[in-house]
Design a protein around this motif. Structure first.
Motif, PDB file in Angstrom:
ATOM      1  N   GLY A   1       0.809  -1.212   0.000  1.00 21.54           N
ATOM      2  CA  GLY A   1       0.000   0.000   0.000  1.00 21.54           C
ATOM      3  C   GLY A   1       0.840   1.260   0.000  1.00 21.54           C
ATOM      4  N   LEU A   2       0.209   2.345  -0.422  1.00 20.75           N
ATOM      5  CA  LEU A   2       0.862   3.642  -0.531  1.00 20.75           C
ATOM      6  C   LEU A   2       0.044   4.681   0.224  1.00 20.75           C
ATOM      7  CD1 LEU A   2       2.983   5.540  -1.927  1.00 20.75           C
ATOM      8  CD2 LEU A   2       1.280   5.821  -3.745  1.00 20.75           C
ATOM      9  N   ASN A   3       0.713   5.469   1.043  1.00 25.45           N
ATOM     10  CA  ASN A   3       0.091   6.601   1.726  1.00 25.45           C
ATOM     11  C   ASN A   3       0.842   7.861   1.339  1.00 25.45           C
ATOM     12  OD1 ASN A   3      -1.827   5.102   3.226  1.00 25.45           O
ATOM     13  ND2 ASN A   3      -0.242   4.578   4.713  1.00 25.45           N
ATOM     14  N   ILE A   4       0.111   8.837   0.828  1.00 32.08           N
ATOM     15  CA  ILE A   4       0.693  10.144   0.547  1.00 32.08           C
ATOM     16  C   ILE A   4       0.536  10.968   1.815  1.00 32.08           C
ATOM     17  CG2 ILE A   4       0.589  12.210  -0.899  1.00 32.08           C
ATOM     18  CD1 ILE A   4       1.412   9.667  -2.436  1.00 32.08           C
ATOM     19  N   VAL A   5       1.648  11.367   2.406  1.00 29.68           N
ATOM     20  CA  VAL A   5       1.648  12.091   3.669  1.00 29.68           C
ATOM     21  C   VAL A   5       1.474  13.587   3.427  1.00 29.68           C
ATOM     22  CG1 VAL A   5       2.982  12.572   5.752  1.00 29.68           C
ATOM     23  CG2 VAL A   5       3.091  10.311   4.701  1.00 29.68           C
ATOM     24  N   GLY A   6       2.061  14.081   2.352  1.00 31.90           N
ATOM     25  CA  GLY A   6       1.962  15.499   2.044  1.00 31.90           C
ATOM     26  C   GLY A   6       2.569  15.787   0.684  1.00 31.90           C
ATOM     27  N   ARG A   7       2.368  17.025   0.248  1.00 35.76           N
ATOM     28  CA  ARG A   7       2.953  17.431  -1.025  1.00 35.76           C
ATOM     29  C   ARG A   7       3.137  18.936  -1.021  1.00 35.76           C
ATOM     30  NH1 ARG A   7      -0.053  20.047  -4.672  1.00 35.76           N
ATOM     31  NH2 ARG A   7      -2.299  20.152  -4.361  1.00 35.76           N
ATOM     32  N   THR A   8       4.019  19.401  -1.893  1.00 39.70           N
ATOM     33  CA  THR A   8       4.186  20.828  -2.130  1.00 39.70           C
ATOM     34  C   THR A   8       4.190  21.034  -3.634  1.00 39.70           C
ATOM     35  OG1 THR A   8       6.606  20.737  -2.215  1.00 39.70           O
ATOM     36  CG2 THR A   8       5.604  21.132  -0.056  1.00 39.70           C
ATOM     37  N   GLY A   9       3.664  22.156  -4.079  1.00 42.96           N
ATOM     38  CA  GLY A   9       3.662  22.462  -5.504  1.00 42.96           C
ATOM     39  C   GLY A   9       2.916  21.416  -6.298  1.00 42.96           C
ATOM     40  N   GLY A  10       3.287  21.326  -7.573  1.00 44.51           N
ATOM     41  CA  GLY A  10       2.706  20.322  -8.446  1.00 44.51           C
ATOM     42  C   GLY A  10       1.356  20.667  -9.017  1.00 44.51           C
ATOM     43  N   GLY A  11       0.955  21.924  -8.889  1.00 44.84           N
ATOM     44  CA  GLY A  11      -0.343  22.328  -9.428  1.00 44.84           C
ATOM     45  C   GLY A  11      -0.328  22.458 -10.944  1.00 44.84           C
ATOM     46  N   MET A  12      -1.489  22.761 -11.502  1.00 40.85           N
ATOM     47  CA  MET A  12      -1.646  22.854 -12.963  1.00 40.85           C
ATOM     48  C   MET A  12      -0.695  23.846 -13.609  1.00 40.85           C
ATOM     49  SD  MET A  12      -5.717  22.577 -13.765  1.00 40.85           S
ATOM     50  CE  MET A  12      -5.426  23.363 -15.328  1.00 40.85           C
ATOM     51  N   LEU A  13      -0.382  24.921 -12.924  1.00 41.10           N
ATOM     52  CA  LEU A  13       0.459  25.968 -13.507  1.00 41.10           C
ATOM     53  C   LEU A  13       1.893  25.917 -12.986  1.00 41.10           C
ATOM     54  CD1 LEU A  13      -2.134  28.880 -13.389  1.00 41.10           C
ATOM     55  CD2 LEU A  13      -1.612  27.336 -15.299  1.00 41.10           C
ATOM     56  N   GLU A  14       2.238  24.858 -12.293  1.00 48.97           N
ATOM     57  CA  GLU A  14       3.578  24.729 -11.722  1.00 48.97           C
ATOM     58  C   GLU A  14       4.377  23.662 -12.456  1.00 48.97           C
ATOM     59  OE1 GLU A  14       3.260  25.694  -7.151  1.00 48.97           O
ATOM     60  OE2 GLU A  14       1.692  24.285  -7.744  1.00 48.97           O
ATOM     61  N   ASP A  15       5.698  23.770 -12.342  1.00 52.22           N
ATOM     62  CA  ASP A  15       6.552  22.775 -12.990  1.00 52.22           C
ATOM     63  C   ASP A  15       7.461  22.048 -12.006  1.00 52.22           C
ATOM     64  OD1 ASP A  15       8.347  24.777 -12.392  1.00 52.22           O
ATOM     65  OD2 ASP A  15       9.045  25.071 -14.447  1.00 52.22           O
ATOM     66  N   ARG A  16       7.207  22.231 -10.712  1.00 51.59           N
ATOM     67  CA  ARG A  16       7.974  21.546  -9.670  1.00 51.59           C
ATOM     68  C   ARG A  16       7.042  21.141  -8.545  1.00 51.59           C
ATOM     69  NH1 ARG A  16      13.186  21.804 -10.511  1.00 51.59           N
ATOM     70  NH2 ARG A  16      13.999  23.371 -11.907  1.00 51.59           N
ATOM     71  N   GLY A  17       7.428  20.099  -7.855  1.00 53.51           N
ATOM     72  CA  GLY A  17       6.649  19.673  -6.708  1.00 53.51           C
ATOM     73  C   GLY A  17       7.356  18.565  -5.948  1.00 53.51           C
ATOM     74  N   THR A  18       6.867  18.328  -4.753  1.00 47.21           N
ATOM     75  CA  THR A  18       7.382  17.223  -3.945  1.00 47.21           C
ATOM     76  C   THR A  18       6.205  16.392  -3.455  1.00 47.21           C
ATOM     77  OG1 THR A  18       7.317  18.408  -1.827  1.00 47.21           O
ATOM     78  CG2 THR A  18       9.352  18.592  -3.130  1.00 47.21           C
ATOM     79  N   VAL A  19       6.479  15.127  -3.209  1.00 48.04           N
ATOM     80  CA  VAL A  19       5.486  14.210  -2.648  1.00 48.04           C
ATOM     81  C   VAL A  19       6.158  13.444  -1.514  1.00 48.04           C
ATOM     82  CG1 VAL A  19       3.967  12.243  -3.067  1.00 48.04           C
ATOM     83  CG2 VAL A  19       4.297  13.958  -4.854  1.00 48.04           C
TER      84      VAL A  19
ATOM     85  N   GLY B   1       7.770  -4.027   6.111  1.00 48.26           N
ATOM     86  CA  GLY B   1       8.624  -2.851   6.211  1.00 48.26           C
ATOM     87  C   GLY B   1       7.943  -1.657   5.565  1.00 48.26           C
ATOM     88  N   GLU B   2       8.656  -0.542   5.560  1.00 46.52           N
ATOM     89  CA  GLU B   2       8.111   0.675   4.977  1.00 46.52           C
ATOM     90  C   GLU B   2       9.215   1.467   4.294  1.00 46.52           C
ATOM     91  OE1 GLU B   2       4.970   3.421   6.885  1.00 46.52           O
ATOM     92  OE2 GLU B   2       6.901   4.349   7.372  1.00 46.52           O
ATOM     93  N   GLN B   3       8.922   1.929   3.101  1.00 51.24           N
ATOM     94  CA  GLN B   3       9.809   2.824   2.360  1.00 51.24           C
ATOM     95  C   GLN B   3       9.229   4.218   2.530  1.00 51.24           C
ATOM     96  OE1 GLN B   3      12.319   2.278  -0.282  1.00 51.24           O
ATOM     97  NE2 GLN B   3      12.395   4.423  -0.853  1.00 51.24           N
ATOM     98  N   ALA B   4      10.023   5.145   3.052  1.00 49.07           N
ATOM     99  CA  ALA B   4       9.561   6.520   3.250  1.00 49.07           C
ATOM    100  C   ALA B   4      10.494   7.453   2.498  1.00 49.07           C
ATOM    101  CB  ALA B   4       9.545   6.860   4.730  1.00 49.07           C
ATOM    102  N   GLU B   5       9.892   8.415   1.794  1.00 43.64           N
ATOM    103  CA  GLU B   5      10.719   9.363   1.038  1.00 43.64           C
ATOM    104  C   GLU B   5       9.913  10.625   0.759  1.00 43.64           C
ATOM    105  OE1 GLU B   5      13.240   7.910  -2.270  1.00 43.64           O
ATOM    106  OE2 GLU B   5      12.317   9.522  -3.455  1.00 43.64           O
ATOM    107  N   ASN B   6      10.594  11.733   0.707  1.00 43.76           N
ATOM    108  CA  ASN B   6      10.030  12.973   0.197  1.00 43.76           C
ATOM    109  C   ASN B   6      10.666  13.146  -1.179  1.00 43.76           C
ATOM    110  OD1 ASN B   6       8.724  15.376  -0.121  1.00 43.76           O
ATOM    111  ND2 ASN B   6       9.911  16.487   1.402  1.00 43.76           N
ATOM    112  N   SER B   7       9.875  12.887  -2.219  1.00 44.93           N
ATOM    113  CA  SER B   7      10.382  12.831  -3.590  1.00 44.93           C
ATOM    114  C   SER B   7      10.188  14.166  -4.304  1.00 44.93           C
ATOM    115  CB  SER B   7       9.653  11.746  -4.384  1.00 44.93           C
ATOM    116  OG  SER B   7       9.832  10.493  -3.793  1.00 44.93           O
ATOM    117  N   GLN B   8      11.156  14.506  -5.125  1.00 47.87           N
ATOM    118  CA  GLN B   8      11.093  15.727  -5.920  1.00 47.87           C
ATOM    119  C   GLN B   8      10.741  15.371  -7.365  1.00 47.87           C
ATOM    120  OE1 GLN B   8      14.810  17.842  -6.112  1.00 47.87           O
ATOM    121  NE2 GLN B   8      13.820  19.722  -6.736  1.00 47.87           N
ATOM    122  N   PHE B   9       9.810  16.148  -7.949  1.00 45.85           N
ATOM    123  CA  PHE B   9       9.380  15.954  -9.328  1.00 45.85           C
ATOM    124  C   PHE B   9       9.454  17.264 -10.094  1.00 45.85           C
ATOM    125  CE2 PHE B   9       7.423  12.515  -7.044  1.00 45.85           C
ATOM    126  CZ  PHE B   9       7.443  11.445  -7.919  1.00 45.85           C
ATOM    127  N   VAL B  10       9.701  17.170 -11.401  1.00 51.25           N
ATOM    128  CA  VAL B  10       9.645  18.336 -12.288  1.00 51.25           C
ATOM    129  C   VAL B  10       8.783  17.966 -13.489  1.00 51.25           C
ATOM    130  CG1 VAL B  10      11.892  19.286 -11.606  1.00 51.25           C
ATOM    131  CG2 VAL B  10      11.749  17.736 -13.555  1.00 51.25           C
TER     132      VAL B  10
END
Length: 92
Positions: free
Chosen positions: A39-57, A70-79
């Motif tokens: 399973g996957l849980n999204i804890v939070g995010r920043t950016g990533g909106g329709m008019l943005e070109d960067r974000g984190t999950v 076990g659990e894999q935890a990460e704050n991932s960066q996307f462009v």
């Protein structure tokens, strides 16, 4: 993020590589076939909106290997490039 998680679940290496930004993308990728994703849980995010070109999950992905959970935890960066979101790497 959810599509990349799904690609890990079904073992779709081609999709994972295609959605990985060239800056950090490995030449090849081997997935551990002993991992069972639970399973996957999204804890939070920043950016990533329709008019943005960067974000984190910020996510937590649960898994099991040989019955041990076990659990894999990460704050991932996307462009976003050419209308597609690409995984850059973990926020350090």
């Amino acid at each position: 993020m959810r599509s990349r998680y799904s690609a890990f679940v079904v073992g779709d290496v081609a999709y994972l590589l295609a959605t990985w930004h060239p800056v950090g993308r490995p030449a090849t990728l081997e997935l551990d076939t002993d991992i069972r994703w639970l399973g996957l849980n999204i804890v939070g995010r920043t950016g990533g909106g329709m008019l943005e070109d960067r974000g984190t999950v910020d996510f937590r992905a649960r898994y099991s290997v040989d019955g041990v959970r076990g659990e894999q935890a990460e704050n991932s960066q996307f462009v976003r490039e050419n209308h597609s979101w690409l995984y850059v790497g973990a926020v350090t």
